[in-house]
Design a protein around this motif. Structure first.
Motif, short mmCIF file in Angstrom:
data_model
loop_
_atom_site.label_atom_id
_atom_site.label_comp_id
_atom_site.label_asym_id
_atom_site.label_seq_id
_atom_site.Cartn_x
_atom_site.Cartn_y
_atom_site.Cartn_z
N ASP A 118 0.83 -1.21 0.00
CA ASP A 118 0.00 0.00 0.00
C ASP A 118 0.86 1.26 0.00
N VAL A 156 12.31 13.46 0.05
CA VAL A 156 11.37 12.39 0.35
C VAL A 156 10.70 11.96 -0.95
N TYR A 157 10.85 10.69 -1.29
CA TYR A 157 10.18 10.13 -2.46
C TYR A 157 9.13 9.16 -1.95
N ARG A 158 7.86 9.43 -2.26
CA ARG A 158 6.78 8.58 -1.75
C ARG A 158 5.85 8.21 -2.89
N SER A 159 5.36 7.00 -2.85
CA SER A 159 4.52 6.54 -3.95
C SER A 159 3.45 5.61 -3.42
N THR A 160 2.30 5.60 -4.08
CA THR A 160 1.21 4.70 -3.67
C THR A 160 1.30 3.35 -4.35
N GLU A 161 2.21 3.21 -5.28
CA GLU A 161 2.39 1.91 -5.92
C GLU A 161 3.11 0.96 -4.99
N PRO A 162 2.94 -0.34 -5.18
CA PRO A 162 3.79 -1.27 -4.45
C PRO A 162 5.25 -1.01 -4.81
N ARG A 169 7.95 14.19 6.91
CA ARG A 169 9.04 15.17 7.10
C ARG A 169 8.50 16.45 7.69
N VAL A 184 -4.90 5.05 0.70
CA VAL A 184 -3.61 4.87 0.06
C VAL A 184 -3.35 6.10 -0.79
N GLN A 185 -2.63 7.05 -0.25
CA GLN A 185 -2.31 8.29 -0.96
C GLN A 185 -0.93 8.75 -0.49
N GLN A 186 -0.26 9.52 -1.35
CA GLN A 186 1.11 9.92 -1.02
C GLN A 186 1.22 10.57 0.35
N SER A 187 0.23 11.38 0.71
CA SER A 187 0.35 12.11 1.97
C SER A 187 0.21 11.18 3.18
N ALA A 230 -0.81 16.74 6.76
CA ALA A 230 -1.17 16.65 5.33
C ALA A 230 -2.02 15.43 5.02
#
Lengths: 272, 272, 272, 272
Positions: D38, D53-59, D99, D90-93, D134
């Motif tokens: 998730d 910060v690199y964030r993603s909703t993909e597996p 941070r 399931v969202q980037q925030s 956020a």
């Protein structure tokens, strides 16, 4: 865009008109921003009282699933919205329309300096509803304030109280001209649409005059020719150029659409 | 946009200039389309000879990861591209720049009636490379034709042969004016950029004149003031309004940037 | 999963069963991989002869739009697929079901060393169809080969010829055991499902026995109790544990479901 | 996973180990859930004091951009997290690490019945920070409570007070065993990691013993052989099977890693 009337395919509303919402997403004529590419959403009533909501962070013009869904889903009541973020994150939970139970809500505009007064507004939300706030936008907060202040029983009063509350809180923080909005909300049977700005000069809002005019507007769209006489559209921008098809909702007023009837009233925020 | 020179943070290239690529993604001045919101990509050289490629289907102006990456990645050679699809799907494998080994390739423009000649072009690709075609665009096909026809050893000749082949195949199918392009490609050491259209009137292409002018262009950007004298930019649109900072690449010509040297040549497709 | 019968809400098929497809996406019992989180797709027939297709690269268990759509869309014929990539990119154009005109196609399994023989297979596709290949998977290629070799007129023969062709091309390249597949395809009226592996030991495939058993399978699902007697399901994994509800399709065979009738045949690839 | 030490490529941490975080995202051995698909996130320090910060909703296993970034970014301090949602969107925030200024924070676990006490916890957040929340997770709320209660000056005390506050509020609402957590946080120089559950039985947490052991752990990874002696890892699951490489952090305790030194302490929540 808010539609009510004979069940139609979503694509007849979203894709086929000359200046359709999907076209507006790339080239809006009247909007505050030309490009509304920060996500979109569609709410529609079909099975049961609860509407379905399809929301995406992609620009509407690119979403192939929206195109597929629109070619298959038929509904008597459709809310659609294209978003140009005023700063909050581009995520599904920030896309309109918002839903609570059987209700839908969407908003164009902004609350000025929202981050400054967000906490005070959140505290005014019914504690039982607080945890249901899913996103981070001013638009959703306004919805929850209206829900808190009686939306279910007295929609025009509740919106007036919600806006009045925002203006009062903003005033305490020294924020000038806090509210800029067009809002549409529905319980699945009636649509209420509002146009208001604290400082006047609210975003544009139109409603269709009557079905005969709509039929003339889309001479090549046979589906719209099958529309019942109670079909109605409320839009931020006219979907076409035909003279006489659209009537502007005046500033500081609201329109209530129930079946074939439209009722116009003047909108005055109620201070808390 | 193709940069080479002193290592810089990507954000100094992508976000800080007055008319940056990210701003162009929403409001292009010279592009064929105003909105370039159908994905984007960045390729950059840092560790080893192989460039990294970050590609996304989101509009560049919305991608928070691009912003993060750009604030952290420093590179001596950067390719960046914003996409306005001419019909093919919005998916990562269709986003530029394309990479093969140490090479990057990006393209603005289109091959006319590409679907009609796609198979013939695909058959002309080196069979050993065929399965590496990952997406469905004309731009990537042009890259694979150039790779097949000698890109590694003779870039200007290979691109001339690739374009000549497309024109020949298109001619057999009765397609007029098949090629419209600006192309940039690099092996990590040299950048080649091409401007050409079968019917003339190719998309715009500019290169920066020299570092002194660049420094004047960004008086408030201290990082650019640290640029070495060999820093160079090739762009579809100037990143700022300063007189004299940008020189247009003429139609039917190419420019080769190696270190501080620019070499201009005329581009004539080679028929197969 | 392929359903045909009385129109049902998609959620009755996708979410409500005990071992539903959405649950299988996270915890498959019989699949080659436990996690099928590399996208999914649903095709359904409702308006007109052409099916709608909703495809996403997100794991099925996370897609809130799928949940919304499934609660609103009612269909007499549904194809649904969860994907575990065997190497090709996770992008919408690689998600099943694939559509061409009124037909849908989905595939579990793989063509061994597909990248080695991809070009030869692509050359065997009808040139008029070549440009319609939208993705990069072996599954879609198999579909286009079947379309080329007569799917519309003779589905079982066309699939036999397509598989025979793959085996022949693979043989020329020295690839052992090239085909591993279960395939389902439909024209909107009839469903054909195939189970085959060159080396035997094909992936699992089941069909529901009859509606009475299905009703027993879902005692708490009143919607399924309204099913007509011709309702049928074809699945990779049984959706529940009830004894007698599911019949395995034997290896090297196919099943044709038309209304309430099932016809089983043996499947033998036809060499070109 | 929290790394500190000699600058390494992210891929040496995220992809190369035998039981790497990316592999754990699909097949966790010790986690509360097998699949952590998730979304995910990486925070790393490189340019300046503020981490990227690199964030993603993909597996994580599917994200090609993560792979690219990891091959190019080198950092002396890396936080990485794979998410299995306990209910929030399931969202980037909602992806970790979170941070604030130069600080990062990530959390495994959950606050029980979070929706019941969310408002009370939000009210306890410093009003000046409220609008910076956020997303919608319990994990981010815990971070903001810790920030409010002195994280910058007294990290172990602040976390103790934050957990104590949650337990007190939960107690007032009759919620048993409210806190289940492992938490890691850093200011860019020091890492603090906590393991605690109100009811005991907290999620697993390990730290690497010393570099010599790490080197033995990855005999085939020459990059890790260049590690300085102060390199340290804190993980939810050991990244490999080597005997002696990992030491479990006991329940109700914390570990502070500063350079080559580790300091272990016992963790007791402080009631407000």
């Amino acid at each position: 865009m808010a539609y009510s009337g004979t069940p139609v395919l979503l694509e007849d509303l979203l894709f086929k008109p000359q200046n359709s919402l999907v076209i507006q997403s790339k080239h809006s004529r009247l909007g505050a921003t030309t490009v509304n590419g920060d996500g979109f959403g569609v709410g529609w009533y079909a099975e049961g009282a609860r509407p379905g909501v399809y929301r995406s962070t992609e620009p509407a013009w690119n979403d192939s699933n929206l195109r597929e869904l629109s070619a298959m889903a038929r509904s008597r009541r459709v809310f659609a919205h294209i978003r140009a973020s005023t700063g909050t994150a581009v995520q599904q939970s920030n896309c309109h329309p918002f839903r609570q139970g059987d209700w839908l809500w969407m908003h164009n505009g902004a609350i000025a300096d929202f981050s400054v007064i967000k906490r005070d507004l959140a505290l005014a939300v019914d504690p039982a509803l607080y945890a249901d706030i899913a996103g981070s936008t001013d638009s959703e907060m306004l919805f929850f304030l209206a829900l808190t202040l009686g939306l279910h029983d007295d929609p025009t009063g509740a919106v007036a109280r919600a806006v009045g509350l925002v203006e009062e809180v903003a005033g305490r923080h020294g924020i000038a001209d806090p509210v800029q909005m067009t809002v549409a909300t529905t319980d699945g049977e009636t649509t209420w649409a509002f146009r208001y700005a604290t400082a006047g000069s609210a975003r544009s809002l139109f409603h269709s005059t009557d079905v005969a005019t709509l039929r003339a507007q889309y001479p090549d769209n046979p589906q719209l020719h099958d529309l019942s006489d109670d079909a109605r559209l409320i839009v931020s921008e006219p979907l076409g150029d035909l003279q006489g098809a659209w009537r502007e909702v005046p500033e500081s007023s609201y329109v209530v659409v129930r079946g074939a009837s439209e009722e116009l009233g003047s909108f005055v925020p109620t201070a808390p």
